[in-house]
Design an enzyme around this catalytic site. Structure first.
Site, PDB file in Angstrom:
ATOM      1  N   SER A 135      33.614  37.859  35.036  1.00 24.44           N
ATOM      2  CA  SER A 135      34.382  36.750  35.593  1.00 24.44           C
ATOM      3  C   SER A 135      35.568  37.327  36.363  1.00 24.44           C
ATOM      4  CB  SER A 135      34.864  35.854  34.439  1.00 24.44           C
ATOM      5  OG  SER A 135      35.781  34.887  34.894  1.00 24.44           O
ATOM      6  N   LYS A 160      30.915  35.888  38.484  1.00 24.28           N
ATOM      7  CA  LYS A 160      31.491  34.537  38.578  1.00 24.28           C
ATOM      8  C   LYS A 160      32.844  34.642  39.260  1.00 24.28           C
ATOM      9  CE  LYS A 160      33.779  32.189  34.680  1.00 24.28           C
ATOM     10  NZ  LYS A 160      33.513  31.684  33.317  1.00 24.28           N
ATOM     11  N   LYS A 162      36.405  32.719  40.276  1.00 22.13           N
ATOM     12  CA  LYS A 162      37.290  31.595  40.009  1.00 22.13           C
ATOM     13  C   LYS A 162      37.648  30.958  41.357  1.00 22.13           C
ATOM     14  CE  LYS A 162      37.886  32.011  35.525  1.00 22.13           C
ATOM     15  NZ  LYS A 162      37.597  30.929  34.567  1.00 22.13           N
ATOM     16  N   ASP A 187      33.683  29.100  38.967  1.00 21.73           N
ATOM     17  CA  ASP A 187      34.330  28.363  37.879  1.00 21.73           C
ATOM     18  C   ASP A 187      35.633  27.797  38.415  1.00 21.73           C
ATOM     19  OD1 ASP A 187      35.358  27.360  35.548  1.00 21.73           O
ATOM     20  OD2 ASP A 187      35.375  29.270  34.448  1.00 21.73           O
ATOM     21  N   GLU A 212      30.669  25.841  37.442  1.00 26.02           N
ATOM     22  CA  GLU A 212      31.245  25.638  36.104  1.00 26.02           C
ATOM     23  C   GLU A 212      32.493  24.750  36.189  1.00 26.02           C
ATOM     24  OE1 GLU A 212      31.825  29.383  34.132  1.00 26.02           O
ATOM     25  OE2 GLU A 212      33.100  28.537  32.565  1.00 26.02           O
ATOM     26  N   ASP A 237      32.281  23.666  30.602  1.00 25.21           N
ATOM     27  CA  ASP A 237      33.009  24.570  29.719  1.00 25.21           C
ATOM     28  C   ASP A 237      34.033  23.716  28.953  1.00 25.21           C
ATOM     29  OD1 ASP A 237      34.829  26.374  28.618  1.00 25.21           O
ATOM     30  OD2 ASP A 237      35.101  27.592  30.422  1.00 25.21           O
ATOM     31  N   LYS A 261      31.769  28.544  23.984  1.00 24.02           N
ATOM     32  CA  LYS A 261      32.880  29.350  23.474  1.00 24.02           C
ATOM     33  C   LYS A 261      33.070  28.878  22.044  1.00 24.02           C
ATOM     34  CE  LYS A 261      35.186  29.984  27.918  1.00 24.02           C
ATOM     35  NZ  LYS A 261      36.303  29.554  28.777  1.00 24.02           N
ATOM     36  N   GLY A 289      33.889  33.460  27.633  1.00 26.55           N
ATOM     37  CA  GLY A 289      34.898  34.348  27.049  1.00 26.55           C
ATOM     38  C   GLY A 289      36.286  33.831  27.335  1.00 26.55           C
TER      39      GLY A 289
HETATM   40  O1  OSB Z   1      37.105  29.290  32.103  1.00 21.10           O
HETATM   41  O2  OSB Z   1      35.780  30.763  31.428  1.00 21.10           O
HETATM   42  C1  OSB Z   1      36.932  30.370  31.604  1.00 21.10           C
HETATM   43  C2  OSB Z   1      39.383  33.168  30.686  1.00 21.10           C
HETATM   44  C3  OSB Z   1      40.386  32.428  30.080  1.00 21.10           C
HETATM   45  C4  OSB Z   1      40.282  31.061  30.029  1.00 21.10           C
HETATM   46  C5  OSB Z   1      39.155  30.420  30.552  1.00 21.10           C
HETATM   47  C6  OSB Z   1      38.134  31.160  31.137  1.00 21.10           C
HETATM   48  C7  OSB Z   1      38.278  32.552  31.236  1.00 21.10           C
HETATM   49  C8  OSB Z   1      37.304  33.418  31.912  1.00 21.10           C
HETATM   50  C9  OSB Z   1      37.294  34.885  31.527  1.00 21.10           C
HETATM   51  O3  OSB Z   1      36.576  33.062  32.785  1.00 21.10           O
HETATM   52  C10 OSB Z   1      36.096  35.265  30.754  1.00 21.10           C
HETATM   53  C11 OSB Z   1      36.280  36.609  30.061  1.00 21.10           C
HETATM   54  O4  OSB Z   1      36.134  37.641  30.735  1.00 21.10           O
HETATM   55  O5  OSB Z   1      36.560  36.631  28.847  1.00 21.10           O
HETATM   56 MG    MG Z   2      35.175  28.423  32.413  1.00 23.92          MG
END
Ligand code: OSB
Ligand code: MG
Length: 366
Positions: A135, A160, A162, A187, A212, A237, A261, A289
């Site tokens: 991510s 992925k 952001k 995401d 996402e 999510d 999660k 994560g």
């Molecule tokens: O939306 O998936 C998410 C990290 C912190 C809060 C929300 C998210 C995330 C990530 C990072 O996308 C995922 C990771 O590498 O742990």
């Molecule tokens: Mg997410």
């Protein structure tokens, strides 16, 4: 199990670089490590609540209050026969899945260590390794394209990005120009509304594996409406906070892909229930994560060995996030494959010496 004591440890660990999402930029992890001690055996869990409610509502002070004054005392007073029962026992305290999970995970790990089996074996996970993706936080376009290339070269099975309104079409076009065929997702962490259909329709054109959480962090109704308007599949999510809400989201067509999660859904027993529902309905799942330390990351790896986790998860190498982690074992993916840590329980142990240098506070509940 008779539980002798519970330790709540607040840890502050710097990220190697700031992680920017549509809800903000963070440069350090405020992790809460929960230890349960039972008949000479320790088990560990990690809380994914944050200082401020940027992702979902739970906060560190609120979670510590409940662990200290509600869930912890109940567990100490009553023990448990099996970890699958503990979170249900706390159902009369409403919500707060992340706080419940931090302690439930420690009980699962402790129980697995007492039985001398890897945690995955208690969850029905046969695999000893899992495919993982990465991510990427928001960065300038050239930085993002170079980072995608680097992760593809390292063998990550999915990338992925952001995104947020105004930080979407341009970066996607730049990445797709260099990597037309990679498994790519985005995401938005709830940054769009149905008024952004113009942008969402453009995002729909990039052959993404799924989108996402584009809309509000608690919404299902608008996501169901959006799903009908896009070709790209939707993955939820933030919205999915319990087995009942996953079932509702699937029933109403708010998503066709499920991000798990464990902290957000209320624990490993909740994950098992969601898993069986998704498998029965042929809905693909993957493990998300929260930039966890090695404790939460190891839990994620074990749960992602369950057969319903068919898409690559976000459980990438710890070294992407931390210069040094708090576990003795380094959780590193090789060619996009993460080996499940060996040994009983979650298979990792704490690097006590380093842990002490990054610990801000410790309290023991007896
Ligand atoms: O939306 O998936 C998410 C990290 C912190 C809060 C929300 C998210 C995330 C990530 C990072 O996308 C995922 C990771 O590498 O742990
Ligand atoms: Mg997410």
């Amino acid at each position: 199990m008779k539980i002798d004591e519970i330790e709540l440890r607040s840890v502050l660990l710097p990220y190697r670089s700031p992680f920017r999402t549509s809800f903000g930029s963070e440069s350090q992890k405020h992790a809460t490590i929960v230890t349960v001690r039972s008949e000479g055996v320790e088990g560990y869990g990690e809380g994914v609540f944050d200082p401020f409610p940027m992702y979902r509502e739970e906060t560190i002070p609120g979670a510590l209050h409940l662990l200290r004054n509600a869930f912890g005392p109940d567990l100490l007073a009553n023990g448990c026969d099996h970890p699958s029962e503990v979170a249900a026992r706390w159902a009369h305290w409403r919500g707060n899945p992340m706080a419940k999970t931090a302690l439930e995970l420690a009980v699962w790990d402790c129980y697995a260590r007492q039985q001398g089996v890897p945690l995955r074996a208690l969850l029905g996970g046969d695999r000893t390794e899992i495919p993982v993706g990465a991510s990427l936080g928001m960065n300038p376009v050239e930085v993002t394209v170079a980072s995608v290339t680097q992760h593809v070269e390292q063998g990550y099975k999915r990338v992925k990005l952001k995104i947020e309104p105004g930080w979407d079409v341009e970066v996607l076009a730049a990445v797709r120009a260099v990597h037309p065929d990679i498994e790519l997702t985005v995401d938005a962490n709830s940054a769009y509304t149905l008024n952004d259909m113009d942008l969402l329709n453009q995002i729909d054109e990039f052959g993404l594996h799924y989108i996402e959480q584009p809309l509000h962090w608690d919404d299902m109704v608008d996501h169901a409406s959006l799903a009908k308007q896009l070709r790209t599949e939707l993955c939820l999510d933030e919205t999915l906070t319990s087995p009942a809400r996953v079932k509702a989201a699937l029933d109403m067509g708010a998503c066709t892909v499920v991000n798990i999660k464990v902290g957000r859904v209320g624990g490993l027993q909740a994950v098992r229930e969601i898993h069986d529902l998704c498998v029965a309905r042929n809905v693909p799942m993957w493990c998300g994560g929260m930039l966890e330390t090695g404790i939460g990351r190891a839990h994620n790896i074990h749960l992602a060995t369950m057969p319903g986790f068919v898409f690559p998860g976000d459980t990438a190498s710890s070294s992407r996030t931390y210069a040094r982690d708090i576990t003795e074992q380094q959780l590193e993916a090789i060619d996009g494959i993460m080996a499940v840590p060996e040994g009983p329980g979650i298979g990792v142990t704490l690097d006590r010496q380093f842990l002490d240098t990054v610990t801000e506070a410790v309290e023991v509940v007896r």
